[in-house]
Design an enzyme around this catalytic site. Structure first.
Site, short mmCIF file in Angstrom:
data_model
loop_
_atom_site.label_atom_id
_atom_site.label_comp_id
_atom_site.label_asym_id
_atom_site.label_seq_id
_atom_site.Cartn_x
_atom_site.Cartn_y
_atom_site.Cartn_z
N ARG A 141 0.82 -1.22 0.00
CA ARG A 141 0.00 0.00 0.00
C ARG A 141 0.85 1.25 0.00
O ARG A 141 0.58 2.21 -0.69
CB ARG A 141 -0.92 0.02 1.22
CG ARG A 141 -2.17 -0.80 1.01
CD ARG A 141 -2.87 -1.05 2.29
NE ARG A 141 -2.07 -1.93 3.13
CZ ARG A 141 -2.51 -2.47 4.24
NH1 ARG A 141 -3.70 -2.20 4.68
NH2 ARG A 141 -1.74 -3.27 4.95
N SER A 190 -8.15 -3.37 6.81
CA SER A 190 -9.15 -4.04 7.65
C SER A 190 -9.34 -3.28 8.96
O SER A 190 -10.47 -3.13 9.44
CB SER A 190 -8.71 -5.48 7.97
OG SER A 190 -8.63 -6.24 6.79
P1 ADP Z 1 -1.53 -9.06 7.26
O1 ADP Z 1 -1.96 -9.06 8.69
O2 ADP Z 1 -0.74 -10.26 6.83
O3 ADP Z 1 -0.94 -7.76 6.73
P2 ADP Z 1 -3.94 -8.33 5.88
O4 ADP Z 1 -5.18 -9.14 5.82
O5 ADP Z 1 -3.99 -7.01 6.55
O6 ADP Z 1 -2.89 -9.30 6.52
O7 ADP Z 1 -3.38 -8.12 4.42
C1 ADP Z 1 -3.08 -9.20 3.57
C2 ADP Z 1 -2.31 -8.68 2.37
O8 ADP Z 1 -3.12 -7.78 1.63
C3 ADP Z 1 -1.03 -7.91 2.69
O9 ADP Z 1 -0.08 -8.19 1.69
C4 ADP Z 1 -1.47 -6.47 2.60
O10 ADP Z 1 -0.40 -5.61 2.28
C5 ADP Z 1 -2.45 -6.55 1.46
N1 ADP Z 1 -3.44 -5.48 1.50
C6 ADP Z 1 -4.20 -5.10 2.55
N2 ADP Z 1 -5.01 -4.07 2.22
C7 ADP Z 1 -4.74 -3.77 0.92
C8 ADP Z 1 -5.20 -2.77 -0.01
N3 ADP Z 1 -6.10 -1.86 0.35
N4 ADP Z 1 -4.71 -2.79 -1.27
C9 ADP Z 1 -3.76 -3.69 -1.60
N5 ADP Z 1 -3.26 -4.65 -0.79
C10 ADP Z 1 -3.74 -4.69 0.46
#
Ligand code: ADP
Length: 164
Positions: free
Chosen positions: A90, A128
């Site tokens: 991001r 999230s």
């Molecule tokens: P984690 O706790 O492993 O970061 P997340 O569920 O928050 O798990 O995110 C999973 C993946 O999705 C990570 O690689 C994160 O960078 C990516 N991600 C989260 N939000 C976005 C977004 N808005 N756009 C692109 N990638 C995202």
């Protein structure tokens, strides 16, 4: 045959995740979304809820499936014989941590590659934790998550303000 894993907490899945899933499903022959059971981070949604929400929103993709996992990502990738991990980036700040994780993963499972996909500008602000915060104040999360997830967020927080 390229089998890729897209790991994360997905607590809950957002439109940003979905954009990465859509793009990664065009690159990989098979994409497995790995939902992490995190020992240290407590989640709002149970593992079953997170997996079910993901299954609902990826139902239209023939080459995408959802699995839960515990422990090391490198072990999960080895068990599934997956060669690539997909991560979304991001902001520049994500890169240092993600780069270290990727190096650790390929040390633990030689040959495992990480593919970073830059967040689309329209989704790069979505996380999230942000949608959970909005929902906790009764805000509408419909702009940031699929409708089915927005509804579940609303139900999760309904009546919570009466407790404390
Ligand atoms: P984690 O706790 O492993 O970061 P997340 O569920 O928050 O798990 O995110 C999973 C993946 O999705 C990570 O690689 C994160 O960078 C990516 N991600 C989260 N939000 C976005 C977004 N808005 N756009 C692109 N990638 C995202």
């Amino acid at each position: 045959m390229l089998r890729a894993i897209y790991p994360g907490s997905f607590d809950p899945v957002t439109n940003g995740h979905l954009d990465i899933i859509k793009r990664a499903s065009r690159i990989a022959d098979e994409l497995i979304i790995g939902v992490l059971k995190n020992k240290t981070k407590s989640s709002l949604f149970s593992m079953e809820e997170r997996v079910t929400m993901l299954e609902q929103v990826v139902a239209g993709y023939g080459n995408v499936s959802v699995m839960s996992f515990e422990g090391l990502l490198a072990g999960f990738a080895r068990r599934l014989d997956a060669g690539v991990v997909i991560r979304g980036l991001r902001a520049a700040g994500d890169f240092t941590y993600e780069c270290r994780m990727s190096q650790a993963n390929s040390a633990l499972y030689p040959g495992l590659e990480t593919l970073f996909l830059p967040a689309a500008p329209e989704y790069s602000h979505i996380s999230s934790s942000m949608v959970k915060e909005i929902a906790s104040y009764g805000g509408d999360t419909g702009l940031f998550v699929p409708q089915t997830v927005a509804l579940q967020l609303k139900q999760k927080f309904a009546g919570r303000d009466l407790v404390s």
